[in-house]
Design a protein around this motif. Sequence first.
Motif, PDB file in Angstrom:
ATOM      1  N   ALA A 193      54.187  -2.531 -26.994  1.00 38.38           N
ATOM      2  CA  ALA A 193      55.097  -2.118 -28.069  1.00 38.38           C
ATOM      3  C   ALA A 193      56.454  -2.804 -27.942  1.00 38.38           C
ATOM      4  N   GLY A 194      56.591  -3.706 -26.973  1.00 38.20           N
ATOM      5  CA  GLY A 194      57.842  -4.433 -26.807  1.00 38.20           C
ATOM      6  C   GLY A 194      58.900  -3.686 -26.026  1.00 38.20           C
ATOM      7  N   LEU A 195      58.473  -2.679 -25.261  1.00 36.03           N
ATOM      8  CA  LEU A 195      59.411  -1.857 -24.514  1.00 36.03           C
ATOM      9  C   LEU A 195      59.121  -1.948 -23.023  1.00 36.03           C
ATOM     10  N   ALA A 196      60.135  -1.639 -22.222  1.00 34.48           N
ATOM     11  CA  ALA A 196      59.948  -1.566 -20.773  1.00 34.48           C
ATOM     12  C   ALA A 196      60.917  -0.544 -20.207  1.00 34.48           C
ATOM     13  N   VAL A 197      60.467   0.196 -19.220  1.00 33.10           N
ATOM     14  CA  VAL A 197      61.355   1.081 -18.467  1.00 33.10           C
ATOM     15  C   VAL A 197      61.048   0.864 -16.982  1.00 33.10           C
ATOM     16  N   PRO A 198      62.079   0.992 -16.120  1.00 34.79           N
ATOM     17  CA  PRO A 198      61.884   0.710 -14.697  1.00 34.79           C
ATOM     18  C   PRO A 198      61.454   1.940 -13.896  1.00 34.79           C
ATOM     19  N   PHE A 199      60.869   2.926 -14.558  1.00 27.81           N
ATOM     20  CA  PHE A 199      60.498   4.163 -13.876  1.00 27.81           C
ATOM     21  C   PHE A 199      59.278   4.732 -14.575  1.00 27.81           C
ATOM     22  N   THR A 200      58.656   5.736 -13.963  1.00 22.78           N
ATOM     23  CA  THR A 200      57.494   6.407 -14.553  1.00 22.78           C
ATOM     24  C   THR A 200      57.762   7.906 -14.565  1.00 22.78           C
ATOM     25  N   PRO A 201      58.079   8.463 -15.737  1.00 28.48           N
ATOM     26  CA  PRO A 201      58.289   9.914 -15.774  1.00 28.48           C
ATOM     27  C   PRO A 201      56.997  10.655 -15.481  1.00 28.48           C
ATOM     28  N   ALA A 202      57.130  11.923 -15.111  1.00 35.38           N
ATOM     29  CA  ALA A 202      55.962  12.798 -15.076  1.00 35.38           C
ATOM     30  C   ALA A 202      55.403  12.903 -16.485  1.00 35.38           C
ATOM     31  N   ALA A 203      54.076  12.996 -16.573  1.00 36.41           N
ATOM     32  CA  ALA A 203      53.410  13.050 -17.876  1.00 36.41           C
ATOM     33  C   ALA A 203      53.065  14.483 -18.243  1.00 36.41           C
ATOM     34  N   LEU A 204      52.931  14.703 -19.561  1.00 33.48           N
ATOM     35  CA  LEU A 204      52.236  15.905 -20.035  1.00 33.48           C
ATOM     36  C   LEU A 204      50.749  15.574 -19.956  1.00 33.48           C
ATOM     37  N   ASN A 205      50.068  16.245 -19.046  1.00 29.02           N
ATOM     38  CA  ASN A 205      48.651  15.925 -18.805  1.00 29.02           C
ATOM     39  C   ASN A 205      47.785  16.795 -19.723  1.00 29.02           C
ATOM     40  N   ILE A 206      47.577  16.269 -20.932  1.00 28.89           N
ATOM     41  CA  ILE A 206      46.891  17.042 -21.967  1.00 28.89           C
ATOM     42  C   ILE A 206      45.423  17.227 -21.581  1.00 28.89           C
ATOM     43  N   PHE A 207      44.961  18.451 -21.710  1.00 30.94           N
ATOM     44  CA  PHE A 207      43.585  18.892 -21.427  1.00 30.94           C
ATOM     45  C   PHE A 207      43.285  18.970 -19.923  1.00 30.94           C
ATOM     46  N   MET A 208      44.269  18.701 -19.068  1.00 28.91           N
ATOM     47  CA  MET A 208      44.030  18.723 -17.618  1.00 28.91           C
ATOM     48  C   MET A 208      44.149  20.155 -17.093  1.00 28.91           C
ATOM     49  N   ASN A 209      43.183  20.540 -16.280  1.00 32.43           N
ATOM     50  CA  ASN A 209      42.994  21.943 -15.891  1.00 32.43           C
ATOM     51  C   ASN A 209      43.426  22.147 -14.449  1.00 32.43           C
ATOM     52  N   VAL A 210      44.679  22.544 -14.272  1.00 33.07           N
ATOM     53  CA  VAL A 210      45.249  22.760 -12.932  1.00 33.07           C
ATOM     54  C   VAL A 210      45.837  24.170 -12.881  1.00 33.07           C
ATOM     55  N   PRO A 211      44.992  25.164 -12.618  1.00 28.97           N
ATOM     56  CA  PRO A 211      45.516  26.526 -12.554  1.00 28.97           C
ATOM     57  C   PRO A 211      46.371  26.755 -11.307  1.00 28.97           C
ATOM     58  N   VAL A 212      47.355  27.636 -11.462  1.00 26.19           N
ATOM     59  CA  VAL A 212      48.213  28.066 -10.356  1.00 26.19           C
ATOM     60  C   VAL A 212      47.789  29.473  -9.963  1.00 26.19           C
ATOM     61  N   HIS A 213      47.528  29.660  -8.688  1.00 25.85           N
ATOM     62  CA  HIS A 213      47.035  30.949  -8.204  1.00 25.85           C
ATOM     63  C   HIS A 213      48.190  31.862  -7.804  1.00 25.85           C
ATOM     64  N   ALA A 214      47.842  33.116  -7.527  1.00 26.56           N
ATOM     65  CA  ALA A 214      48.864  34.110  -7.201  1.00 26.56           C
ATOM     66  C   ALA A 214      49.656  33.727  -5.950  1.00 26.56           C
ATOM     67  N   ASP A 215      49.001  32.985  -5.034  1.00 30.01           N
ATOM     68  CA  ASP A 215      49.729  32.568  -3.823  1.00 30.01           C
ATOM     69  C   ASP A 215      50.452  31.231  -4.041  1.00 30.01           C
ATOM     70  N   ARG A 216      50.505  30.767  -5.305  1.00 31.43           N
ATOM     71  CA  ARG A 216      51.245  29.575  -5.734  1.00 31.43           C
ATOM     72  C   ARG A 216      50.599  28.268  -5.280  1.00 31.43           C
TER      73      ARG A 216
END
Length: 204
Positions: free
Chosen positions: A129-152
């Motif tokens: 797309a003609g763009l560049a950035v010198p870093f990689t932000p955290a992504a919104l990981n759509i449909f990715m299933n990472v549950p957090v449990h009660a013990d974190r």
Amino acid sequence: MMTTASQIGPGMVPAAHGKAVHVARGQSIRIISLHGTQVVDTWAFNADDPSEFMSMDHTRSVNSRITVAVGDSCMSNRRRPMLHVTEDTSPGIHDTLLCPCNRQLYEQLGCTGYHRNCEDNMHEGLADAGLAVPFTPAALNIFMNVPVHADRTLSRLVPETKPGDFIRLRAEMDVFVVMSSCPQDITTINGDKTPREVHYVVEE
Ligand SMILES: [Zn+2]
């Protein structure tokens, strides 16, 4: 800064690759799970200044939620709304916590040659797309299933998404949305270890 005409209509992200799509303010992008279990790492950058990007930290802080749900805004690192979740026909399971996969992750999993990865996919998509950035932000990981449990602690589970499920995101500013069909084929984060193409539609 380069300006790109809006690409209204459908498109496709090839399996295990990335793509940047311009979405003008007020337009929406619908990201569709064609096969059901493919994770889509997703970023957004201000089209006029890509040093402003969608920030999972600020998104969690503003919404007080570890995922995103209909009615939530995905926020920028300058705490401005970038993408607003207007519809979600999936089970609503999306991850904001884990990093995009990168070259080093696959090396640690034992890959000796180059393995495609979400981080490189993001930069390749931006470059197209003609763009560049010198870093990689955290992504919104759509449909990715990472549950957090009660013990974190976390688990990494197979997506619960069904074929045809989608999430619709409305652009609150002119953005480039970058999507990566996650190339992970060693763990089961994408289900059956087969990266697959992702469909999207940009609509008014
Ligand atoms: Zn990935």
